[in-house]
Write a protein that holds these residues in place. Sequence first.
Motif, short mmCIF file in Angstrom:
data_model
loop_
_atom_site.label_atom_id
_atom_site.label_comp_id
_atom_site.label_asym_id
_atom_site.label_seq_id
_atom_site.Cartn_x
_atom_site.Cartn_y
_atom_site.Cartn_z
N HIS A 24 -6.55 13.01 33.65
CA HIS A 24 -6.12 14.44 33.56
C HIS A 24 -8.00 15.09 34.26
O HIS A 24 -7.54 15.49 34.75
CB HIS A 24 -6.35 14.53 32.08
CG HIS A 24 -4.92 14.24 31.64
ND1 HIS A 24 -3.12 15.29 33.09
CD2 HIS A 24 -3.51 14.18 30.46
CE1 HIS A 24 -2.65 14.86 32.71
NE2 HIS A 24 -2.55 14.52 31.09
N ARG A 27 -8.08 14.91 38.53
CA ARG A 27 -7.11 15.26 38.59
C ARG A 27 -7.02 17.07 38.59
O ARG A 27 -6.09 17.91 39.14
CB ARG A 27 -5.84 15.36 37.75
CG ARG A 27 -4.76 14.02 38.26
CD ARG A 27 -3.69 13.67 37.33
NE ARG A 27 -2.68 13.41 37.89
CZ ARG A 27 -1.69 12.86 36.71
NH1 ARG A 27 -1.20 13.36 35.77
NH2 ARG A 27 -0.88 11.64 37.34
N GLU A 29 -7.05 18.63 35.14
CA GLU A 29 -6.22 18.70 34.61
C GLU A 29 -6.86 19.52 33.21
O GLU A 29 -6.77 18.27 32.15
CB GLU A 29 -4.94 18.47 34.12
CG GLU A 29 -4.65 18.36 35.29
CD GLU A 29 -2.96 17.69 35.94
OE1 GLU A 29 -2.13 16.98 36.25
OE2 GLU A 29 -3.35 16.33 34.69
N ASP A 32 -5.32 19.10 29.08
CA ASP A 32 -4.68 17.79 29.51
C ASP A 32 -5.77 16.65 28.73
O ASP A 32 -5.76 16.15 28.16
CB ASP A 32 -3.71 17.82 30.00
CG ASP A 32 -2.76 18.24 29.94
OD1 ASP A 32 -2.08 19.23 28.95
OD2 ASP A 32 -1.92 18.60 31.46
#
Length: 83
Positions: A24, A27, A29, A32
């Motif tokens: 995560h 990415r 994110e 998360d």
Amino acid sequence: MQFWLEFAAGGGQATGAICLYLMHLRRGEWRDAKYWARQIEALERELCQYAPVPHEVVDTTTRVRLQTDLAQSRNEASVTAAS
């Protein structure tokens, strides 16, 4: 692959949570990643857990801001050098 990592982390394996945290982060994110960082901390408190290094939850928004500032200063330096 994410399914199996979540399956392992949900079953109490810190290694799965570490992999999900890193995935995560890569990415971008952040929410998360922060969730899985907290799960790592919780799982590391249990007996018989292996974690290669100790982990702590950090504020990822500060990290992103620092990376953005660094990128901007590099761009400014390259523009100044080209002038």
